[in-house]
Design a protein around this motif. Structure first.
Motif, PDB file in Angstrom:
ATOM      1  N   LEU A 374     -23.535  21.161 -36.054  1.00 55.50           N
ATOM      2  CA  LEU A 374     -22.356  20.489 -36.166  1.00 55.50           C
ATOM      3  C   LEU A 374     -20.943  21.150 -35.512  1.00 55.50           C
ATOM      4  CD1 LEU A 374     -22.654  19.716 -40.068  1.00 55.50           C
ATOM      5  CD2 LEU A 374     -23.056  18.047 -38.346  1.00 55.50           C
ATOM      6  N   PHE A 375     -21.267  22.132 -34.939  1.00 55.97           N
ATOM      7  CA  PHE A 375     -20.184  22.818 -34.534  1.00 55.97           C
ATOM      8  C   PHE A 375     -19.876  22.683 -32.906  1.00 55.97           C
ATOM      9  CE2 PHE A 375     -19.676  26.653 -37.659  1.00 55.97           C
ATOM     10  CZ  PHE A 375     -19.822  25.874 -39.024  1.00 55.97           C
ATOM     11  N   SER A 376     -20.803  21.952 -32.339  1.00 60.44           N
ATOM     12  CA  SER A 376     -20.647  21.640 -30.931  1.00 60.44           C
ATOM     13  C   SER A 376     -19.544  20.705 -30.663  1.00 60.44           C
ATOM     14  CB  SER A 376     -21.896  20.979 -30.630  1.00 60.44           C
ATOM     15  OG  SER A 376     -21.927  20.521 -29.299  1.00 60.44           O
ATOM     16  N   LEU A 377     -18.804  20.775 -29.643  1.00 62.06           N
ATOM     17  CA  LEU A 377     -17.780  20.050 -29.238  1.00 62.06           C
ATOM     18  C   LEU A 377     -18.180  18.820 -29.054  1.00 62.06           C
ATOM     19  CD1 LEU A 377     -14.531  19.992 -28.354  1.00 62.06           C
ATOM     20  CD2 LEU A 377     -15.446  20.284 -25.946  1.00 62.06           C
ATOM     21  N   ASP A 378     -19.310  18.553 -28.504  1.00 63.11           N
ATOM     22  CA  ASP A 378     -19.908  17.237 -28.375  1.00 63.11           C
ATOM     23  C   ASP A 378     -20.205  16.274 -29.480  1.00 63.11           C
ATOM     24  OD1 ASP A 378     -19.988  17.642 -25.581  1.00 63.11           O
ATOM     25  OD2 ASP A 378     -21.860  18.527 -25.728  1.00 63.11           O
ATOM     26  N   ARG A 379     -20.569  17.299 -30.433  1.00 65.37           N
ATOM     27  CA  ARG A 379     -20.789  16.642 -31.853  1.00 65.37           C
ATOM     28  C   ARG A 379     -19.523  16.375 -32.706  1.00 65.37           C
ATOM     29  NH1 ARG A 379     -24.083  13.524 -32.714  1.00 65.37           N
ATOM     30  NH2 ARG A 379     -22.192  12.253 -33.523  1.00 65.37           N
TER      31      ARG A 379
END
Length: 470
Positions: A374-379
């Motif tokens: 959830l921490f991904s920039l894409d997500r």
């Protein structure tokens, strides 16, 4: 009045200054009561002590008024021969600018201590010479230095204490400054332009008696932020009716928070802008924050309403965040290399940093769990672009954090008086580091940098895990 004259490392200009000083003092004996020249030329290293004493002797022979030289108090301790040469001692005591910054609460004691030290020093050389505190004051805005925190409340507290101490001991003093001087922002940044008892509009910055507020216009700013929040709430009013209580509260809280940050940023940037290009930057950075805030509100709404990801919105969010990352690195580089007069740009990055936290919280509530994916920039932005270089951005941001801590600590350790008080790395490093880590503004900026780095640490996460349905 006290007649002044400027000295530096150019002989021809010094000659012109000294001749003009002598002519003015002799032509106006009733108005010019004292002569005080050479302001901090030793501190700047533009003139050696022997040449300065030569100028002092020349002026003393040519005028009838008492003659002095003005510099920070430690210069009279470093060059005690000055005490013999001048008719009265002019010292600058600026607790904010000390090599070991003094907290405002301890500044009155510092004033008394320094004057006592100088009296003791002069007693054995030229007893009875008067002391003039040529400069003393406190900045009403700007960057924090160690325990010295600029602000209107602290400025008022210091000035009131200065007057009380001076009356108690019979000190002669000058307050720096009567008016805020915007031209100093080109030399000393925001902090240099905000030492006045009056603003550039000739309005009192604070009252000399009674209650003092850091932001007397806070009610006005609150209503402006609330008005902006109500506009956002009105735009999403019908769509929000399907939200659960928790999701509704979270969305409205983020909208109010972004509104407050934007209004605060706009007022602060405009107040601390003193030239065309500075005000142009104030407009641009406020507009950039407004754009990002609008994009974040829409993305939070999409997440909380279980809408499918919008590639267009994700692209805009990614691009704007990349611009803020570049700006953050640029500002941090300046602060780390030579940040003495540079302010920490926390206000400019509150929305970007809070936006990442808001997206993480919204995604966690919807999924009812918090995973590293959830921490991904894409997500977070709702995109599907493979960010192969995201980890590099995270490394650079964390390197910037370390560089800033090192640069701030190094700046303290290079101070002349600091070196004298704490010789050697083993003695000086712990003290300098304590001043660095006491700096609330610096810590807030480091927190912004760390939060901005978080989504980039997880950009290389497994794409298959990110594409699982909610």
């Amino acid at each position: 009045m006290i007649q002044g004259g400027w000295l530096h490392n150019c002989y021809n200009q010094n000659r012109w200054e000294v001749d003009g000083l002598i002519a003015s003092a002799n032509s106006n004996p009733e108005g010019v009561k004292r002569v005080n020249f050479g302001n901090e030329v030793l501190l700047r290293g533009e003139l050696d002590i022997d040449h300065l004493i030569g100028y002092i002797r020349e002026v003393k022979r040519a005028v009838k008024q008492p003659v002095s030289y003005a510099d920070v108090w430690s210069m009279y301790m470093k060059y005690p021969q000055l005490i013999r040469e001048v008719d009265f001692l002019t010292i600058h005591i600026l607790p904010y600018w000390e090599d070991e910054p003094i907290a405002m609460q301890n500044a009155p004691e510092h004033l008394e201590k320094i004057v006592k030290q100088l009296e003791d020093e002069s007693r054995g050389i030229a007893p009875g010479k008067p002391i003039l505190i040529g400069e003393s004051g406190w900045p009403g805005a700007g960057r924090q230095r160690g325990k010295a925190i600029p602000g209107v409340v602290n400025e008022a507290g210091f000035i009131r204490s200065l007057i009380q101490v001076a009356q108690k001991h019979g000190f002669d003093y000058n307050i720096v400054e009567a008016f805020n001087q915007p031209w100093k922002s080109n030399l000393e940044g925001v902090v240099g332009a905000n030492w006045g008892l009056f603003s550039v509009d000739r309005q009192p910055v604070f009252p000399l008696t009674g209650k003092v507020m850091e932001n007397p216009d806070w009610i006005k700013h609150f209503f402006e932020a609330t008005a902006l929040f109500l506009v956002i709430a009105a735009v999403y009013f019908k769509k929000l009716q399907a939200f659960s209580a928790l999701r509704l509260i979270l969305f409205l809280f983020l909208a109010q928070f972004f509104s407050a940050c934007l209004i605060s940023l706009a007022h602060f940037q405009w107040y601390t802008s003193y030239s065309v290009w500075q005000r142009g930057y104030a407009v641009l950075i406020t507009a950039a924050n407004a754009l990002l805030g609008g994009l974040l509100i829409q993305r939070n709404f999409d997440v909380l309403s279980d809408r499918p990801d919008a590639p267009g919105l994700a692209g805009w969010l990614r691009s704007v965040y990349q611009l803020f990352i570049v700006l953050a690195l640029y500002k941090t580089f300046g602060l780390a290399v030579d940040g003495r007069y540079l302010s920490f740009p926390v206000e400019q990055f509150m929305i970007p940093a809070a936006g990442i936290i808001g997206l993480i919280v919204c995604s966690g509530i919807v999924r009812r769990t918090l995973t590293t994916q959830l921490f991904s920039l894409d997500r977070l932005t709702g995109g599907d672009e493979d960010s192969r270089h995201g980890r590099l951005v995270a490394y650079i941001l964390c390197l910037a954090i370390a560089a800033l801590i090192l640069g701030e600590t190094r700046a303290f350790m290079e101070g002349r008086d600091f070196i004298q008080a704490h010789p050697g790395i083993s003695a000086g490093l712990p003290v300098a580091l304590s001043y660095t880590l006491y700096n609330r503004q610096l810590l807030e900026w480091l927190a912004c940098l760390f939060i901005l780095s978080v989504p980039f640490w997880f950009c290389c996460a497994d794409r298959q895990s990110l594409s699982q349905p909610r």
